[in-house]
Design a protein around this motif. Structure first.
Motif, short mmCIF file in Angstrom:
data_model
loop_
_atom_site.label_atom_id
_atom_site.label_comp_id
_atom_site.label_asym_id
_atom_site.label_seq_id
_atom_site.Cartn_x
_atom_site.Cartn_y
_atom_site.Cartn_z
N GLY A 1 51.30 12.42 40.17
CA GLY A 1 50.20 11.86 40.85
C GLY A 1 49.64 9.89 39.52
O GLY A 1 50.92 9.81 39.27
N GLU A 2 48.33 9.55 40.18
CA GLU A 2 48.44 8.14 39.22
C GLU A 2 48.98 8.21 37.75
O GLU A 2 49.85 6.53 37.47
CB GLU A 2 47.34 7.80 39.22
N GLU A 3 49.09 9.36 36.84
CA GLU A 3 49.95 9.45 35.65
C GLU A 3 50.51 10.56 35.10
O GLU A 3 49.71 10.97 34.02
CB GLU A 3 48.23 8.92 34.36
N VAL B 1 54.51 4.97 35.35
CA VAL B 1 55.10 5.74 36.58
C VAL B 1 55.11 4.53 37.93
O VAL B 1 55.94 5.12 38.45
CB VAL B 1 53.25 6.42 37.80
N GLY B 2 54.34 4.00 37.65
CA GLY B 2 55.51 2.28 38.69
C GLY B 2 56.43 1.88 38.11
O GLY B 2 57.83 1.55 39.06
N ASN C 1 52.90 13.13 30.96
CA ASN C 1 51.89 12.58 31.13
C ASN C 1 51.96 11.85 30.32
O ASN C 1 52.28 10.67 29.78
CB ASN C 1 50.16 13.08 31.13
N VAL C 2 52.38 9.96 31.26
CA VAL C 2 52.48 8.63 31.24
C VAL C 2 51.23 7.82 31.52
O VAL C 2 50.16 8.61 32.49
CB VAL C 2 53.50 8.63 31.71
N SER C 3 51.39 6.25 31.22
CA SER C 3 50.59 5.33 31.96
C SER C 3 50.57 5.55 33.37
O SER C 3 51.68 5.76 33.98
CB SER C 3 50.89 4.57 31.36
#
Length: 609
Positions: A504-506, A483-484, A477-479
């Motif tokens: 996913g987004e995070e 992810v970008g 799990n990241v910000s």
């Protein structure tokens, strides 16, 4: 309470809390103003550490009479007129806050004569109340007197340190500023006594004198000069060899477009460049100047202007890191003779090969045990490289190996290798050699450790990195920004042996990792790497962890103490050192060799005295 407009005096005092922390802050702002005014001579006279009185005189272009009163108004400046000016700043000051902030917390006096004016004019302010301007006597230039600092804000005055401490801060500031402008004369006096007199001039002698005053007399002798350019970026200056290090980061000076700064990105790039060669717990020394298009750097991010923000932080970080890393790679004996050195022998054709498991020689991993935490498979993967680097190679240097002796004729000195020829081994630890200058002492384990490590790195980077698929993929799990960062650095991760997927987004998933990192805490490593990429634009944490494993393997695979070497084997080690990058120090930053020249040897035995 209802919302009210603050009085101007209180506004200035609040601003002073950001700009004026102590007497050194006042000196900094006023000296920067003098430099912006084109001064070539700046005199700084302080009393009781600057608490009682600060007087700064310059020979700059001065301030016209009509502008004197405006100079003490908030946000009034001659240095910017539009947003375009703010985005391409080359002046030291520009906020228009320094003079009114200083004047609001001191008994302030300014005398200035503009170039071409017939007389000077004086303006004063006590606690913010302005008096003047009126005629005065003064040569072209400006004098600013700041007396009784914080007299009307006693709480802030109580936070000041002793006179000596406050003076030392001013002294350190002047030394730092003087390194940014070799063409300007700086004179510093304390309590009526001249302390520093740094003469301005753009000659190599004067530059070295000024650097010696700040960094020590032996800094230049132990420093590498850098000059690198890439597009709009140019880095120049001096970086100390890893062996010339400090217990504190007190010899670190970095300037951007002549502005002294302390920046996290810059500090990180320099630390990364030294990570492979610096002894643990020690700090590098450097005096470096970065020239960059002012439109590519924002200096308006902090009231004291110490911090900056780069438009392309990754480009700047990688440029600084690469420039210093490349220069430090040449820290090996004989690097200056590189153009004269013979090409490396073809190691595949060498005949004499031994390892630790078989009857002599100075290397081999055959008898070594992998360090704790290093998988056997990882060890096997690089074992060939370590063995290749630890095999004994002979060099075509003629009879000098079998019967070492130095040529007698001076004309033959160019044929003597930088580390000379081995004479003996001391307690199975040190090699004693003779070169044209005198005596060479080599720590054989430390030297072979570096040789082995560098060969392993070459092997590692030359071959495709082996990775392994995880039986159970790791979800992280990241910000969203991290992810970008994975998306924008996907190719880089793949080159290092990682396969990362976006869930996913995070959320991320790790499917493949480098075989060498099988026992590492991969989840936290990836988090740290992504955090650095977001903050700095790049990261070397993965490479650093891989290098750490290889360094441990190299240490275990290098010749150990009490290993008896033949003269031929010792000479082969010396030749390897001369052709190995960073061989001046081992993987842990310890020196690998030392030179005692004939003058030093004569002094030991009082010869000629």
């Amino acid at each position: 309470m209802p919302i009210r407009q603050l009085p101007n005096q209180l506004i200035d005092q609040i601003a002073a809390g950001e700009v004026v922390e102590r007497p050194a802050s006042v000196v900094k702002e006023l000296v920067e103003n003098a430099l912006d005014a084109g001064a070539t001579v700046i005199d700084i006279d302080v009393q009781t550490g600057g608490k009682k009185r600060i007087k700064i005189t310059d020979n700059g272009q001065g301030i016209p009479e009509a502008d004197l009163a405006m100079a003490l108004q908030r946000h009034a400046t001659s240095k910017i007129h539009s947003l375009d000016d703010l985005e391409s700043l080359l002046t030291m000051g520009f906020r228009g806050e320094a003079l009114p902030s200083i004047a609001s917390v001191s008994r302030f006096e300014l005398i200035s004569r503009h170039q071409g004016a017939e007389m000077a004019y004086q303006i004063s302010a006590h606690g913010g109340e302005i008096d003047g301007p009126k005629p005065a006597a003064h040569p072209v230039g400006t004098t600013v007197i700041v007396a009784d600092l914080f007299f009307n804000t006693p709480a802030r005055r109580r936070f000041l340190k002793t006179d000596k401490t406050e003076y030392l801060r001013i002294d350190e500031l002047i030394k730092r500023v003087s390194l940014s402008r070799f063409d300007v004369t700086f004179r510093l006096s304390h309590n009526g006594k001249m302390i520093r007199n740094a003469q301005g001039g753009d000659t190599e002698i004067l530059r070295h004198q000024r650097i010696n005053q700040l960094c020590g007399k032996d800094f230049i002798d132990n420093a590498i000069f850098i000059t690198q350019q890439r597009g709009n970026l140019r880095l120049s200056g001096w970086v100390a060899k890893p062996s010339w290090n400090r217990a504190q980061p007190d010899r670190q000076f970095f300037y951007i477009n002549q502005r002294m700064i302390k920046d996290k990105l810059v500090g990180h790039a320099i630390r990364q460049a030294y990570q492979d060669v610096l002894f643990h717990g020690r700090f590098p020394a450097f005096v470096l100047y970065l020239e960059i298009d002012p439109e590519l750097v924002d200096v308006n991010v902090h009231p004291t202007k110490h911090e900056v923000r780069f438009r392309d932080s990754k480009l700047v970080h990688d440029f600084i890191f690469g420039s210093i890393h490349q220069s430090l790679a040449a820290t090996r004996v004989g690097a200056m003779q590189e153009s004269k050195a013979e090409p490396l022998p073809d190691y595949s054709q060498m005949q004499h090969r031994m390892n630790l498991s078989g009857g002599g020689g100075y290397g081999g991993l055959g008898a070594s045990t992998p360090a704790a935490g290093v998988r056997e498979a990882s060890f096997d993967y690089l074992q060939q490289s370590a063995q290749a680097s630890s095999q004994l190679h002979t060099y075509p240097v003629g009879d000098a190996i079998s019967s070492p002796s130095l040529p007698e004729a001076d004309g033959q000195h160019q044929d003597i290798p930088p580390l000379g020829y081995a004479k003996a081994q001391i307690h199975g630890v040190f090699i004693i050699a003779e070169n044209q200058h005198g005596l060479i002492i080599v720590d054989m384990h430390a030297a072979h450790e570096r040789i082995t490590y560098e060969r392993m790195k070459e092997k590692f980077h030359a071959d495709a990195l082996k990775n392994q698929k995880l039986l159970v993929p790791i979800q992280v799990n990241v910000s969203a920004r991290e992810v970008g960062a994975v998306e924008s650095h996907r190719e880089w991760f793949e080159q290092l042996g990682f396969e990362l997927g976006v869930m996913g987004e995070e959320s991320l998933v790790i499917r493949k990792i480098p075989a060498m990192l099988a026992n590492a805490d991969v989840e936290n490593l990836i988090k740290d790497v992504l955090s650095e990429i977001v903050a700095l634009g790049s990261s070397q944490k993965i490479e650093a962890q891989i290098n750490e494993i290889m360094s441990t393997m190299a240490c275990h695979g290098s010749v150990r103490a009490n290993r008896q070497l033949s003269i031929m084997e010792m000479n082969a080690l010396l030749r390897d050192m001369e052709h190995t990058l960073r061989s001046d120090q081992c993987n842990h930053g310890r020196p690998t060799w030392a030179q005692l020249d004939m003058k030093q040897l004569d002094k030991l035995f009082l010869r000629g005295q």
